[in-house]
Design an enzyme around this catalytic site. Structure first.
Site, PDB file in Angstrom:
ATOM      1  N   GLU A  79       6.029  -1.826  14.028  1.00 59.22           N
ATOM      2  CA  GLU A  79       4.600  -2.125  13.927  1.00 59.22           C
ATOM      3  C   GLU A  79       4.416  -3.554  13.409  1.00 59.22           C
ATOM      4  O   GLU A  79       3.340  -3.922  12.962  1.00 59.22           O
ATOM      5  CB  GLU A  79       3.865  -1.095  13.076  1.00 59.22           C
ATOM      6  CG  GLU A  79       4.400  -0.911  11.682  1.00 59.22           C
ATOM      7  CD  GLU A  79       3.535   0.039  10.875  1.00 59.22           C
ATOM      8  OE1 GLU A  79       2.335  -0.240  10.729  1.00 59.22           O
ATOM      9  OE2 GLU A  79       4.067   1.053  10.395  1.00 59.22           O
ATOM     10  N   CYS A 111       4.206   4.032  11.324  1.00 57.80           N
ATOM     11  CA  CYS A 111       5.574   4.353  10.877  1.00 57.80           C
ATOM     12  C   CYS A 111       6.216   5.483  11.666  1.00 57.80           C
ATOM     13  O   CYS A 111       7.373   5.815  11.446  1.00 57.80           O
ATOM     14  CB  CYS A 111       5.559   4.742   9.393  1.00 57.80           C
ATOM     15  SG  CYS A 111       4.956   3.431   8.352  1.00 57.80           S
ATOM     16  N   HIS A 233       9.084  10.440   5.399  1.00 51.37           N
ATOM     17  CA  HIS A 233       8.669   9.037   5.511  1.00 51.37           C
ATOM     18  C   HIS A 233       8.442   8.530   4.089  1.00 51.37           C
ATOM     19  O   HIS A 233       7.818   9.225   3.274  1.00 51.37           O
ATOM     20  CB  HIS A 233       7.394   8.907   6.346  1.00 51.37           C
ATOM     21  CG  HIS A 233       6.765   7.566   6.194  1.00 51.37           C
ATOM     22  ND1 HIS A 233       7.474   6.404   6.425  1.00 51.37           N
ATOM     23  CD2 HIS A 233       5.524   7.177   5.774  1.00 51.37           C
ATOM     24  CE1 HIS A 233       6.697   5.362   6.178  1.00 51.37           C
ATOM     25  NE2 HIS A 233       5.505   5.809   5.774  1.00 51.37           N
TER      26      HIS A 233
HETATM   27  P1  HMG Z   1      -3.039   2.322  -7.221  1.00 45.54           P
HETATM   28  O1  HMG Z   1      -4.303   2.952  -6.832  1.00 45.54           O
HETATM   29  O2  HMG Z   1      -3.120   0.957  -7.806  1.00 45.54           O
HETATM   30  O3  HMG Z   1      -2.188   3.169  -8.218  1.00 45.54           O
HETATM   31  O4  HMG Z   1      -2.092   2.301  -5.950  1.00 45.54           O
HETATM   32  P2  HMG Z   1      -2.664   4.343  -9.205  1.00 45.54           P
HETATM   33  O5  HMG Z   1      -3.609   3.814 -10.190  1.00 45.54           O
HETATM   34  O6  HMG Z   1      -3.069   5.550  -8.402  1.00 45.54           O
HETATM   35  O7  HMG Z   1      -1.255   4.636  -9.874  1.00 45.54           O
HETATM   36  C1  HMG Z   1      -0.200   5.120  -9.104  1.00 45.54           C
HETATM   37  C2  HMG Z   1       0.496   6.192  -9.947  1.00 45.54           C
HETATM   38  O8  HMG Z   1       1.083   5.527 -11.066  1.00 45.54           O
HETATM   39  C3  HMG Z   1      -0.434   7.258 -10.489  1.00 45.54           C
HETATM   40  O9  HMG Z   1       0.272   8.472 -10.509  1.00 45.54           O
HETATM   41  C4  HMG Z   1      -0.666   6.810 -11.939  1.00 45.54           C
HETATM   42  O10 HMG Z   1      -0.986   7.862 -12.829  1.00 45.54           O
HETATM   43  C5  HMG Z   1       0.692   6.214 -12.262  1.00 45.54           C
HETATM   44  P3  HMG Z   1      -0.341   9.760  -9.760  1.00 45.54           P
HETATM   45  O11 HMG Z   1      -1.657  10.010 -10.342  1.00 45.54           O
HETATM   46  O12 HMG Z   1      -0.469   9.346  -8.289  1.00 45.54           O
HETATM   47  O13 HMG Z   1       0.683  10.818  -9.988  1.00 45.54           O
HETATM   48  N1  HMG Z   1       0.669   5.229 -13.346  1.00 45.54           N
HETATM   49  C6  HMG Z   1       1.607   5.158 -14.313  1.00 45.54           C
HETATM   50  N2  HMG Z   1       2.701   5.886 -14.539  1.00 45.54           N
HETATM   51  C7  HMG Z   1       3.458   5.561 -15.629  1.00 45.54           C
HETATM   52  N3  HMG Z   1       3.150   4.534 -16.478  1.00 45.54           N
HETATM   53  C8  HMG Z   1       2.046   3.792 -16.281  1.00 45.54           C
HETATM   54  C9  HMG Z   1       1.221   4.089 -15.144  1.00 45.54           C
HETATM   55  N4  HMG Z   1       0.077   3.549 -14.660  1.00 45.54           N
HETATM   56  C10 HMG Z   1      -0.249   4.262 -13.560  1.00 45.54           C
HETATM   57  N5  HMG Z   1       1.740   2.805 -17.111  1.00 45.54           N
HETATM   58  C11 HMG Z   1      -1.526   3.389  -3.883  1.00 45.54           C
HETATM   59  C12 HMG Z   1      -1.439   3.447  -5.384  1.00 45.54           C
HETATM   60  C13 HMG Z   1      -0.584   4.404  -3.249  1.00 45.54           C
HETATM   61  C14 HMG Z   1      -2.951   3.716  -3.446  1.00 45.54           C
HETATM   62  C15 HMG Z   1      -1.133   1.967  -3.427  1.00 45.54           C
HETATM   63  O14 HMG Z   1       0.199   1.667  -3.765  1.00 45.54           O
HETATM   64  C16 HMG Z   1      -1.327   1.719  -1.940  1.00 45.54           C
HETATM   65  O15 HMG Z   1      -2.434   1.497  -1.449  1.00 45.54           O
HETATM   66  N6  HMG Z   1      -0.208   1.727  -1.165  1.00 45.54           N
HETATM   67  C17 HMG Z   1      -0.232   1.497   0.273  1.00 45.54           C
HETATM   68  C18 HMG Z   1      -0.632   2.749   1.034  1.00 45.54           C
HETATM   69  C19 HMG Z   1       0.448   3.815   1.028  1.00 45.54           C
HETATM   70  O16 HMG Z   1       1.607   3.543   0.780  1.00 45.54           O
HETATM   71  N7  HMG Z   1       0.055   5.061   1.395  1.00 45.54           N
HETATM   72  C20 HMG Z   1       1.000   6.158   1.473  1.00 45.54           C
HETATM   73  C21 HMG Z   1       0.571   7.209   2.499  1.00 45.54           C
HETATM   74  S1  HMG Z   1       0.209   6.449   4.098  1.00 45.54           S
HETATM   75  C22 HMG Z   1       1.802   6.116   4.751  1.00 45.54           C
HETATM   76  O17 HMG Z   1       2.789   6.566   4.245  1.00 45.54           O
HETATM   77  C23 HMG Z   1       1.867   5.230   5.974  1.00 45.54           C
HETATM   78  C24 HMG Z   1       2.313   3.798   5.714  1.00 45.54           C
HETATM   79  O18 HMG Z   1       3.705   3.727   5.507  1.00 45.54           O
HETATM   80  C25 HMG Z   1       1.901   2.916   6.913  1.00 45.54           C
HETATM   81  C26 HMG Z   1       2.286   3.340   8.318  1.00 45.54           C
HETATM   82  O19 HMG Z   1       2.301   4.496   8.694  1.00 45.54           O
HETATM   83  O20 HMG Z   1       2.486   2.414   9.092  1.00 45.54           O
HETATM   84  C27 HMG Z   1       1.638   3.190   4.491  1.00 45.54           C
END
Ligand code: HMG
Length: 388
Positions: A79, A111, A233
């Site tokens: 991609e 992906c 994935h």
């Molecule tokens: P965010 O919103 O900044 O993070 O980004 P958050 O505030 O939700 O924190 C993440 C986790 O860290 C949470 O845990 C927090 O509690 C924890 P959860 O509630 O989820 O269990 N946390 C801590 N833990 C320990 N110590 C601390 C601390 N602070 C926070 N101090 C988000 C998270 C995934 C949204 C972001 O990384 C993102 O947008 N990523 C890109 C999208 C993505 O990867 N999506 C996955 C599903 S889609 C997919 O897999 C397809 C893809 O590969 C593309 C394709 O298909 O081509 C992306």
């Protein structure tokens, strides 16, 4: 006759950013990355690397063994396309010196497309068992700076040789599929970085897992308890951990929390230090499993959940073959990862902003990669690849 993965090898860049460096710059607690999303490092492609050079570097060990005439088809899933028309695999075909009678096609669906390529390759081999198909998945994950996605960048490529009577893993014919028109992650043609609705994307990922599992269960007699390991994935490793807990719970799995975790832990190790490599990530997860588990996996069933935003997902299964250990490239993988160099934040920014000569200007690209193949120049909109 069985059909599946006869050999598998992956490649990633020789440079990485430790997520502690990113966290320090963002004044964020590094545990958010190390524990919260379960990621430690992200691989950064050098200016002379792209999906073509990574793909060729991933496939090189396979071609060194079987030679250049055995491959009838090369399917390249990505991609991170470099051209709207010409398939990136054609450059790979030349770099590897493949036979002119080998057909080459590029596949896209976020992906997921490497899994489509794998299934198409199995179908081609089932029709003509004397042929071998080379499937390569190659991607560079890039998000905008200072966005939640930034810490989930990475890059990598994986090459798989698909044949009859495969030496590593036979793939079962029964699959569960799921497609839904959603906007969780996308990249319009005019953008070099992805747009993502992060939290929503994680929900859709889990929904797609349930839908594909239900669909798989309707056609396959293999139940949850028949699997020893699961490859997911891997956008980031916590995503797979959450998904697997979810699947185990919905199947009333009686294993302890540690037992459930042990079914995926070995698949996560490479991803935690490479980052998301989009199409390649689930199969780099398979390499991680094969390279890092000490017990003999022969005869074990592995479940696969492949997800591509947008979205298309698939659940399928495979059986590890007797003697698979002799076909692995474990030492090569370990050496490559051990030789990587850490970037400071400014070096990371420099690699983030790669050459993009939109007006047709000429760019000579200094050598930086340690891989065999590199992008040496771009002249008048033409990319020039060389072997080092
Ligand atoms: P965010 O919103 O900044 O993070 O980004 P958050 O505030 O939700 O924190 C993440 C986790 O860290 C949470 O845990 C927090 O509690 C924890 P959860 O509630 O989820 O269990 N946390 C801590 N833990 C320990 N110590 C601390 C601390 N602070 C926070 N101090 C988000 C998270 C995934 C949204 C972001 O990384 C993102 O947008 N990523 C890109 C999208 C993505 O990867 N999506 C996955 C599903 S889609 C997919 O897999 C397809 C893809 O590969 C593309 C394709 O298909 O081509 C992306």
């Amino acid at each position: 006759m069985s059909v599946g993965i006869d050999e598998i090898s992956f490649y990633t860049s020789n440079f990485y950013l430790d997520l502690r460096t990113l966290a320090a710059k963002q004044q964020t607690d590094p545990e958010k990355y190390y524990t919260g999303i379960g990621q430690e490092k992200m691989a950064m492609a050098t200016h002379d690397e792209d999906i073509v050079t990574m793909a060729a570097n991933a496939a090189l060990p396979l071609i060194e063994r079987i030679g250049t005439n055995a491959i009838s088809t090369l399917l390249l899933a990505t991609e991170t396309g470099i051209d709207q028309s010409k398939a990136a695999g054609i450059y790979v075909h030349r770099l590897l010196g493949l036979n002119a009678n080998c057909r080459v096609v590029e596949l896209k669906q976020a992906c997921y497309s490497a899994t489509a390529a794998l299934q198409m390759a199995c179908a081609l081999v089932a029709r003509q068992p004397s042929t071998k198909v080379l499937v390569i998945a190659s991607d560079i994950a890039r998000y905008d700076l200072d966005t939640p996605g930034e810490a989930t960048q990475g890059c990598g490529a994986v090459a798989m040789l698909i044949s009859h009577n495969p030496r590593i893993m036979a793939i079962d014919a029964e699959v569960g599929n799921y497609t839904d028109d959603v906007m969780d992650f996308w990249r319009p043609n005019y953008r070099s970085t992805a747009l993502v609705d992060g939290k929503y994307s994680t929900k859709i990922y889990l929904k797609a897992l349930k839908k594909t599992w239900d669909s798989f269960s309707e056609v396959s007699r293999i139940g949850f308890n028949d699997f020893s390991y699961f490859c997911y994935h891997l956008p980031f490793s916590r995503m797979a951990q959450k998904a697997h807990q979810h699947l185990a719970k919905s199947n009333q799995c009686e294993l302890s929390a540690e037992g459930i975790e042990a079914q995926i832990q070995p698949t996560l190790r490479y991803n935690q230090i490479i980052g998301n490599s989009y199409t390649a990530s689930i199969y780099i997860g398979l390499c991680s499993l094969l390279d890092n588990v000490k017990e003999n996996l022969a005869g074990k069933k592995v479940g696969f959940f492949s997800y591509g935003s947008g979205c298309v997902a698939e659940f399928f299964s495979g059986s590890i073959q007797e003697g698979y250990q002799a076909c692995l490239h474990t030492q090569r993988h370990m050496d490559m990862l051990a030789e990587r160099q850490e970037l400071n934040y400014d070096q990371y920014l420099d690699l983030y902003r790669y050459p993009d000569p939109r007006q047709g200007e000429s760019v000579e690209i200094p050598k930086a990669t340690l891989g065999r193949f590199r992008l040496a120049a771009i002249h008048q909109h033409k990319r020039e690849y060389v072997a080092c």
